[in-house]
Write an enzyme that holds these catalytic residues in place. Structure first.
Site, short mmCIF file in Angstrom:
data_model
loop_
_atom_site.label_atom_id
_atom_site.label_comp_id
_atom_site.label_asym_id
_atom_site.label_seq_id
_atom_site.Cartn_x
_atom_site.Cartn_y
_atom_site.Cartn_z
N LYS A 1 0.96 -1.31 -0.33
CA LYS A 1 0.36 0.12 -0.23
C LYS A 1 1.33 0.98 -0.42
CE LYS A 1 0.17 1.04 4.95
NZ LYS A 1 -0.71 1.39 5.80
N THR A 2 2.41 1.62 0.35
CA THR A 2 3.13 3.15 0.38
C THR A 2 3.12 2.76 -0.44
OG1 THR A 2 3.59 1.57 2.89
CG2 THR A 2 4.52 3.73 1.50
N ASP B 1 -4.09 7.41 5.01
CA ASP B 1 -3.36 6.25 5.18
C ASP B 1 -4.32 6.03 6.26
OD1 ASP B 1 -2.10 4.34 4.53
OD2 ASP B 1 -0.06 5.00 5.70
N GLU B 2 -3.68 4.09 6.06
CA GLU B 2 -5.00 4.03 7.86
C GLU B 2 -6.27 4.03 8.05
OE1 GLU B 2 -2.95 1.16 9.09
OE2 GLU B 2 -0.87 1.45 9.20
N GLN C 1 -7.31 -4.45 9.84
CA GLN C 1 -6.28 -4.10 10.58
C GLN C 1 -6.35 -3.52 11.38
OE1 GLN C 1 -2.22 -4.99 9.00
NE2 GLN C 1 -3.18 -4.58 7.24
N ARG D 1 2.69 -10.45 9.85
CA ARG D 1 3.62 -10.21 10.41
C ARG D 1 4.24 -10.90 9.69
NH1 ARG D 1 2.25 -5.90 9.40
NH2 ARG D 1 0.33 -6.96 9.21
#
Length: 672
Positions: free
Chosen positions: A30-31, A215-216, A246, A605
DNA sequence: TGACGCTGAGTTTTT
DNA sequence: CTCAGCGTCA
């Protein structure tokens, strides 16, 4: 500009027709999408870089985004608007402070300052109990994030408890106003209120926001959501990136439903899901998908990868918590010796910070280097708070909170009685403590020698203030520290000379940062004043930056929450048990879904290997408690899981493994 | 002012 | 149990 992107990612980068929601699964790049999109907007779509606004939650994310975007665009880009929500808010407040009734040099209260203020208010007004103060401060923060003002809170209060909170809230707001200060929540809330009240101001900011990226998004609270909506306006030039699976911060005000809300706010919303994962093996993703499928979903999403199935996920039963910690430490030692890998490729995740202790002990025993993340932030340290309070007071003489912190640090023989009289006088005259301290009229209520001490203090502050205007920041600050005798004071306040030295180094490093920031000219060729510098500093976690540079090779220990956004080849998750994961209070509060998301974050993770451990019994406080395996264990796909250590008889495979581990550990010992 | 002992709480935490 | 915060006492 769009090479190395998969079709979905490319579509997300190039789509600008209507508002866009990018559902970015864990590890789906996503970044990359955000930074590529910024670059694409500038390079291909011809947007003015200064009018692109990208917001994140953390400094770390903002820094990373800025670095990657500038690399793509070419570093000659001026004024790329990438910042945290709070820095964006600060920018708005700084340029509109007059309309908000703030004088320049206003102070930003951090969480600790806010807590101290609430404590003080409760001691004075409610005769209270300090442990309650933290709860009240939390409640006030929640109300502010929900955009409930003090008057509303007072009107809405239904119980004595809510009444108390509302009353403290009112006093709290009054104090902030008197101190010419805002808290972290205000940094978002005030711009929203301003934009609500002044359409012309909003129009100006909308014009400066030709494209907005968030973002987020699942972590936004109500006021952040409002701010986004206001800035976007009817233009709808918006891309939000988020993952409802998330969302693990609902307990502190995040509203994952803001993601769903987008569909209603923007009927022409385009949704693109990024489901290809570049991080984990197939089995790990299968487990993640299987677990999260037990939560209800508005947006369907299923992670997949091309990395092959990989090793099974292990679930290791342990006798007790000692055995568990020992086992993890031994396994890490063994695995790393066999694979010849790096320590930092191993992470141990847990639910609560206190759970790191045992693991730390075992790792220390085995001389395994490790790093525990989390802990005191740079700005929470007393010496840093002291220096910051001095600077706050210099920038903002009305900051009574800063005044009280430093008026007697180092000692100036100004005691509580003097301060009480000063406060009374200041209250009567409706001026700040430092103004009152310089007034002649104070002599009427306070003996000459006491008034003299106070006057000397404020005059000295004035003097330092002027020197800060005149001289380079480093020189002015070093003179100030010298005159304070601050180094000697620290030595007298610290147990060991080494400790004192360390603390003074923190001070020097803060001075260094201030100096650097003061010398830096902005896009208009202007240097920031001290008020601006410290406002930005408060929002900057310098510890973060230190950590960033710290690429030391150590096993990573952290909470599941802190692990969000990170990845490790090998991951252990501790205490996969009822009452831990899911946590007891979450079971009681019926927030199992968020616990499941926390587990989902933990699972995703891991790149290659994932191990859960659980103990049959565990010492809690002073009694042994039986522990039940987590209910989530049953949600993992059986075919991808291998159970170890069930019952007393270890499988031959496990025996072999533990022998291997022992040999490898021995081997590593000899090598050292 | 500083040391000591009592009391109570004990999940996660960016800005 | 263990730590933080507070009140008490010298």
């Amino acid at each position: 500009m769009t090479n190395n992107l998969n079709p979905r990612q490319r579509e997300a980068v190039q789509y600008i027709d209507t508002p866009l929601l990018v559902l970015a699964g864990a590890g789906s790049g996503k970044t990359s999408v955000i930074t590529r999109k910024i670059a694409w907007l500038i390079g291909t779509a011809g947007y003015d870089p200064a009018k692109i606004v990208a917001v994140t939650f953390t400094n770390k994310a903002a820094r990373e985004m800025r670095e990657r975007a500038s690399k793509l665009v070419g570093s000659n880009v001026k004024g790329l608007g990438i910042s945290t929500f709070h820095t964006l808010g600060l920018n708005i407040i700084r340029s509109e402070h007059k309309a908000l009734g703030l004088r320049s040099g206003f102070t930003i209260f951090d969480a600790e300052d806010a807590r101290a203020l609430v404590r003080e208010l409760m001691q004075r007004d409610a005769g209270g109990d300090a442990s309650l103060a933290d709860t009240v401060q939390q409640a006030i923060s929640t109300l502010k994030n929900d955009m409930v003002g003090a008057e509303d809170a007072l009107a809405l209060a239904k119980s004595p408890r809510e009444m108390l909170i509302a009353q403290v809230y009112e006093g709290y707001e009054r104090s902030l106003r008197a101190y010419n200060a805002v808290d972290f929540d205000d940094l978002i809330l005030k711009p929203v209120q301003l934009f609500n009240a002044h359409g012309d101001v909003l129009a100006r900011w909308q014009d400066r926001t030709r494209y907005l990226l968030v973002d987020e998004y699942q972590d936004t609270n109500l006021s952040q959501y409002r701010l986004v909506k206001q800035l976007v306006g009817v233009r709808g030039a918006l891309t939000v990136v988020g993952d409802d699976d998330q969302s693990i911060y609902a307990w502190r005000g995040a509203r994952p439903e803001n993601l769903v809300q987008l569909k209603e706010d923007f009927p022409n919303l385009k949704v693109i899901a990024l489901e290809q994962n570049y991080r984990s093996t197939g089995r790990i993703l299968r487990a993640a998908n299987a677990v999260i499928a037990n939560n209800p979903h508005v947006f369907e999403k299923k992670l997949w990868s091309e990395l092959g199935p990989g090793d099974p996920i292990r679930i290791v039963a342990c006798k007790d918590e000692q055995h568990e910690a020992e086992k993890i430490a031994t396994e890490i030692l063994g695995h790393r010796a066999r694979s010849n890998g790096k320590w930092k490729d191993y992470a141990v995740l847990y639910r609560g910070n206190f759970q790191s202790r045992l693991i730390e002990e075992k790792l220390r025993e085995k001389q395994v280097p490790y790093k525990v993340s989390g802990g005191q932030s740079f700005f929470a340290r007393a010496e840093i708070k002291d220096l910051m309070a001095y600077l706050r007071l210099i920038a903002n003489p009305d900051d009574d909170s800063a005044f009280l912190r430093v008026v007697n640090v180092p000692r100036r023989e100004i005691g509580p009685t003097t301060l009480e009289k000063l406060a009374q006088y200041a209250g009567k005259r409706h001026v700040s403590l430092s103004t009152a301290a310089g007034e002649m009229g104070l002599g009427e209520v306070l003996g000459g020698q006491y008034r003299e001490k106070l006057a000397r203090f404020v005059h000295w502050l004035d003097d330092v203030r002027q020197r800060l205007h005149r001289l380079p920041a480093k020189q002015a600050l070093n003179e100030m520290l010298e005159e304070l005798g601050y180094e000697a004071w620290l030595r007298s306040q610290t147990a060991t000379p080494q400790g004192a030295m360390k603390r003074y180094e923190n001070v020097t490093s803060l001075v260094e940062s201030i100096h650097t920031m003061s010398e830096k000219v902005d896009d208009h060729g202007k240097r920031p004043d001290i008020g601006e510098v410290i406002a930005r500093l408060v929002l900057l976690d310098m510890l973060d930056q230190q950590e960033e540079q710290d690429d030391s090779d150590r096993v990573q220990l952290m909470t599941l929450h802190a692990s969000k956004g990170l990845e490790f080849p090998n991951v252990w998750v501790l205490a996969f048990e009822e009452n831990v994961l899911p946590h007891r209070s979450s079971i009681e509060a019926n927030t199992i879904e968020e616990e499941r998301r926390l587990l989902y974050v933990g699972i995703t993770r891991a790149r290659r290997q994932l191990t859960f451990t659980h103990a049959q019994k565990r010492k809690q406080y002073n009694e042994m408690l039986r522990c039940e395996p987590s209910r989530f264990m049953a949600e993992l796909p059986k075919d991808d899981v291998r159970f170890e250590g069930e019952g007393t008889q270890a499988s031959s495979e496990e025996k072999a493994r533990s022998r291997d581990n022992a040999l490898a550990a021995l081997d590593a010992l000899f090598k050292r």
